[in-house]
Design a protein around this motif. Structure first.
Motif, PDB file in Angstrom:
ATOM      1  N   ARG A 188       0.643  -1.183   0.043  1.00  0.00           N
ATOM      2  CA  ARG A 188       0.112  -0.319  -0.008  1.00  0.00           C
ATOM      3  C   ARG A 188       0.677   1.397  -0.211  1.00  0.00           C
ATOM      4  N   ASN A 189       0.451   2.045  -0.802  1.00  0.00           N
ATOM      5  CA  ASN A 189       1.095   3.511  -0.898  1.00  0.00           C
ATOM      6  C   ASN A 189       2.582   3.280  -1.453  1.00  0.00           C
ATOM      7  N   PHE A 190       2.731   2.296  -2.290  1.00  0.00           N
ATOM      8  CA  PHE A 190       3.939   2.117  -2.873  1.00  0.00           C
ATOM      9  C   PHE A 190       4.437   3.274  -3.608  1.00  0.00           C
ATOM     10  N   ARG A 191       3.882   3.852  -4.405  1.00  0.00           N
ATOM     11  CA  ARG A 191       4.402   5.064  -5.220  1.00  0.00           C
ATOM     12  C   ARG A 191       4.999   6.172  -4.378  1.00  0.00           C
ATOM     13  N   ASP A 192       4.102   6.368  -3.485  1.00  0.00           N
ATOM     14  CA  ASP A 192       4.247   7.719  -2.661  1.00  0.00           C
ATOM     15  C   ASP A 192       5.699   7.326  -1.934  1.00  0.00           C
ATOM     16  N   LEU A 193       5.969   6.277  -1.172  1.00  0.00           N
ATOM     17  CA  LEU A 193       7.006   5.671  -0.576  1.00  0.00           C
ATOM     18  C   LEU A 193       8.111   5.593  -1.497  1.00  0.00           C
ATOM     19  N   HIS A 194       8.024   5.187  -2.600  1.00  0.00           N
ATOM     20  CA  HIS A 194       8.988   5.011  -3.584  1.00  0.00           C
ATOM     21  C   HIS A 194       9.514   6.240  -4.126  1.00  0.00           C
TER      22      HIS A 194
ATOM     23  N   VAL B  74      10.226  -5.978   0.697  1.00  0.00           N
ATOM     24  CA  VAL B  74      10.018  -5.591   1.883  1.00  0.00           C
ATOM     25  C   VAL B  74       8.523  -4.781   1.852  1.00  0.00           C
ATOM     26  N   ASP B  75       7.503  -5.025   2.539  1.00  0.00           N
ATOM     27  CA  ASP B  75       6.234  -4.245   2.666  1.00  0.00           C
ATOM     28  C   ASP B  75       6.428  -3.014   3.044  1.00  0.00           C
ATOM     29  N   THR B  76       5.754  -2.219   2.450  1.00  0.00           N
ATOM     30  CA  THR B  76       5.622  -0.571   2.688  1.00  0.00           C
ATOM     31  C   THR B  76       5.952  -0.251   4.026  1.00  0.00           C
ATOM     32  N   SER B  77       4.980  -0.817   4.926  1.00  0.00           N
ATOM     33  CA  SER B  77       4.922  -0.203   6.467  1.00  0.00           C
ATOM     34  C   SER B  77       6.162  -0.764   6.962  1.00  0.00           C
ATOM     35  N   GLU B  78       6.932  -2.039   6.807  1.00  0.00           N
ATOM     36  CA  GLU B  78       8.322  -2.206   7.409  1.00  0.00           C
ATOM     37  C   GLU B  78       9.300  -1.379   6.914  1.00  0.00           C
ATOM     38  N   THR B  79       9.152  -1.065   5.503  1.00  0.00           N
ATOM     39  CA  THR B  79       9.998  -0.268   4.776  1.00  0.00           C
ATOM     40  C   THR B  79      10.266   1.022   5.570  1.00  0.00           C
ATOM     41  N   VAL B  80       9.191   1.542   5.985  1.00  0.00           N
ATOM     42  CA  VAL B  80       8.897   2.992   6.656  1.00  0.00           C
ATOM     43  C   VAL B  80       9.651   2.984   7.757  1.00  0.00           C
ATOM     44  N   ASP B  81       9.493   1.735   8.777  1.00  0.00           N
ATOM     45  CA  ASP B  81      10.132   1.791  10.024  1.00  0.00           C
ATOM     46  C   ASP B  81      11.648   1.520   9.805  1.00  0.00           C
ATOM     47  N   LEU B  82      12.002   0.784   8.752  1.00  0.00           N
ATOM     48  CA  LEU B  82      13.410   0.472   8.595  1.00  0.00           C
ATOM     49  C   LEU B  82      14.129   1.553   8.200  1.00  0.00           C
TER      50      LEU B  82
END
Length: 174
Positions: free
Chosen positions: A50-56, A105-113
């Motif tokens: 979820r929200n891949f594009r924004d985080l990318h 890696v899932d977006t939520s985990e990527t955010v935390d990492l």
């Protein structure tokens, strides 16, 4: 008549030359910034969900900033007659950042990492800041601008996993 030819060949003396201690502190920040750039790319390539594009796209901003900051610091180091070491082996050996996981890696985990790594770089900068400021206030000024932007990124990325008025920012373990 005085022979001045040997003094002309020697060239002007630098106004300031970093001590070994200052050089070591600058190198610590330098490798952390390089590693942040590399790990940011790893996250950028492998984030899904979820929200891949924004985080990318947000990762692109972080990567560009980390690359610019490491270059600015390396050029400052050279101005102080320090040889920065940005080789892969040096970064792998000296970085204080934890390794980024391989694979998707899932977006939520990527955010935390990514937030964890942003704060790790900030922690290194804050750890060496006072000694750097005492030895070379000009370089400390660079660190101020790095901190301002890196902490802003951490806040903005970290907000992705929060629920308004219900969750606190994730604690950062230093």
């Amino acid at each position: 008549m005085t022979d001045t030819s040997s003094s002309r060949l020697a060239g002007p003396k630098p106004a300031f030359r970093a001590s070994e201690e200052l050089a070591g502190r600058l190198q610590r920040v330098h490798v952390d910034l390089i590693d942040l750039h590399i790990q940011g790319k790893q996250a950028h390539w492998n984030v899904v969900g979820r929200n891949f594009r924004d985080l990318h796209l947000q990762l692109d901003e972080i990567i560009e900033a980390a690359r610019t900051f490491s270059d600015d610091l390396a050029e400052r180091m050279r101005a102080l007659y320090v040889t920065p070491d940005g080789r892969a082996a040096a970064v792998a050996e000296q970085s204080s950042l934890p390794a980024f996981p391989s694979g998707e890696v899932d977006t939520s985990e990527t955010v935390d990492l990514i937030v964890e790594r942003l704060y790790a770089v900030c922690g290194t900068i804050r750890e060496v800041h006072d000694a750097v400021d005492e030895a070379d206030p000009t370089t400390a000024d660079l660190f101020h601008s790095f901190l301002e932007k890196l902490e802003q990124f951490a806040w903005m990325v970290g907000a992705e996993n929060r629920v308004a008025e219900k969750t606190e920012p994730r604690p950062v373990h230093e």
